[in-house]
Design a protein around this motif. Structure first.
Motif, PDB file in Angstrom:
ATOM      1  N   LEU A 126       0.839  -1.200   0.000  1.00  0.00           N
ATOM      2  CA  LEU A 126       0.000   0.000   0.000  1.00  0.00           C
ATOM      3  C   LEU A 126       0.873   1.249   0.000  1.00  0.00           C
ATOM      4  CD1 LEU A 126      -2.778  -1.019   2.559  1.00  0.00           C
ATOM      5  CD2 LEU A 126      -2.903  -1.086   0.068  1.00  0.00           C
ATOM      6  N   GLU A 127       2.095   1.102  -0.459  1.00  0.00           N
ATOM      7  CA  GLU A 127       3.059   2.193  -0.486  1.00  0.00           C
ATOM      8  C   GLU A 127       2.482   3.390  -1.216  1.00  0.00           C
ATOM      9  OE1 GLU A 127       6.461   3.636   1.021  1.00  0.00           O
ATOM     10  OE2 GLU A 127       6.091   1.453   1.038  1.00  0.00           O
ATOM     11  N   GLY A 128       2.575   4.561  -0.571  1.00  0.00           N
ATOM     12  CA  GLY A 128       2.107   5.790  -1.196  1.00  0.00           C
ATOM     13  C   GLY A 128       0.648   6.095  -0.944  1.00  0.00           C
ATOM     14  N   LYS A 129      -0.112   5.148  -0.377  1.00  0.00           N
ATOM     15  CA  LYS A 129      -1.527   5.377  -0.128  1.00  0.00           C
ATOM     16  C   LYS A 129      -1.753   5.977   1.255  1.00  0.00           C
ATOM     17  CE  LYS A 129      -3.513   2.271  -3.487  1.00  0.00           C
ATOM     18  NZ  LYS A 129      -4.709   1.459  -3.797  1.00  0.00           N
ATOM     19  N   VAL A 130      -2.851   6.712   1.384  1.00  0.00           N
ATOM     20  CA  VAL A 130      -3.226   7.342   2.644  1.00  0.00           C
ATOM     21  C   VAL A 130      -4.525   6.714   3.127  1.00  0.00           C
ATOM     22  CG1 VAL A 130      -3.926   9.490   3.762  1.00  0.00           C
ATOM     23  CG2 VAL A 130      -2.068   9.504   2.086  1.00  0.00           C
ATOM     24  N   CYS A 131      -4.519   6.251   4.364  1.00  0.00           N
ATOM     25  CA  CYS A 131      -5.677   5.589   4.954  1.00  0.00           C
ATOM     26  C   CYS A 131      -6.132   6.354   6.182  1.00  0.00           C
ATOM     27  CB  CYS A 131      -5.326   4.154   5.344  1.00  0.00           C
ATOM     28  SG  CYS A 131      -4.670   3.151   3.998  1.00  0.00           S
TER      29      CYS A 131
END
Length: 250
Positions: A6-11
């Motif tokens: 999930l590199e680069g994603k914002v949760c």
């Protein structure tokens, strides 16, 4: 099965300082995501979760999930800080044990509070973050529901009804927000947390003995299902995924 990055994603995780929320934060952070951990009123608790996460770039925030303007303000803050939101996880909720036959004990005030926190807040969070999720191009909403929404057995009747409403919301928004946003529910049975006031080891042991897999769920059981929604179930939307050890079969 190999975990997908999930590199680069914002949760953004509402209720991220609770048992299921913090377990989810750890799993998604371990896959490279930057996590926004929210708590209703305890910024220090949310910060404690953030400090425990692998990776960097995480954020703690205190926000009342029943305050729609505060949710919108948080969306602006996340936009300013990160420029994106890819995954929105709604784990926040409340309940109170009320025997189903005791209609007088389920007061109007308690009913309104349960629906405000367990249904309206989830909808309002999705509404506030819709634009960010759409601009991601691969937006995902994951709500934590409950098998009580289908079994009619739970801490109280209003809670069962609110969780049933979440399942219907997933179907409705899965259709309405496609194709840019997917909407999934994860539906646990009994989970070993302090979520229901007054329930302890005796209750857990009784439920475990009557559950086909002979134990109750852990926060990480639910978090692993949430992780699967974000990493592997990429052709699913508008459905509820049950994680209950077979509890609903009784």
């Amino acid at each position: 099965m190999t975990a997908q990055s999930l590199e680069g994603k914002v949760c953004v995780i509402f209720g991220g300082s609770g048992g299921i929320g913090s377990a989810t934060a750890r799993r998604l952070a371990a896959l490279g995501a930057r996590i926004v951990v929210t708590s209703h009123a305890d910024l220090q608790k949310a910060q404690g979760v953030v400090d425990s996460l692998p990776g960097s770039g995480h954020l703690a925030a205190a926000v009342s999930i029943t305050d729609s303007s505060a949710l919108s303000d948080l969306a602006v803050k996340v936009q300013t800080e990160y420029g994106r939101t890819d995954v929105l996880v709604n784990t926040a909720g409340i309940t109170q044990a009320v025997p189903h036959a005791n209609l007088d004990a389920l007061t109007d005030e308690l009913i309104d509070q349960i629906f405000a926190v367990n249904w309206r807040a989830q909808f309002a969070a999705i509404r506030a973050f819709r634009a960010l999720l759409e601009s991601s191009g691969d937006g995902l909403v994951i709500n934590v529901s409950s098998i009580s929404g289908t079994t009619g057995q739970g801490s109280n009747i209003a809670y069962c009804a609110a969780k049933a409403g979440l399942d219907v919301m997933a179907a409705s928004l899965g259709r309405a927000l496609a194709p840019r946003i997917r909407v999934l529910n994860v539906s646990p049975g009994a989970v070993d947390t302090t979520f229901v006031p007054g329930r302890g080891a005796d209750f857990n042991d009784k439920v475990a003995a009557t559950t086909p897999l002979r134990r109750i769920g852990t926060p990480d059981d639910v978090a692993s299902a949430i992780e699967a929604c974000a990493t592997h179930l990429t052709f699913s939307t508008g459905v509820t995924i049950v994680v209950d050890g077979g509890r609903r079969l009784n």
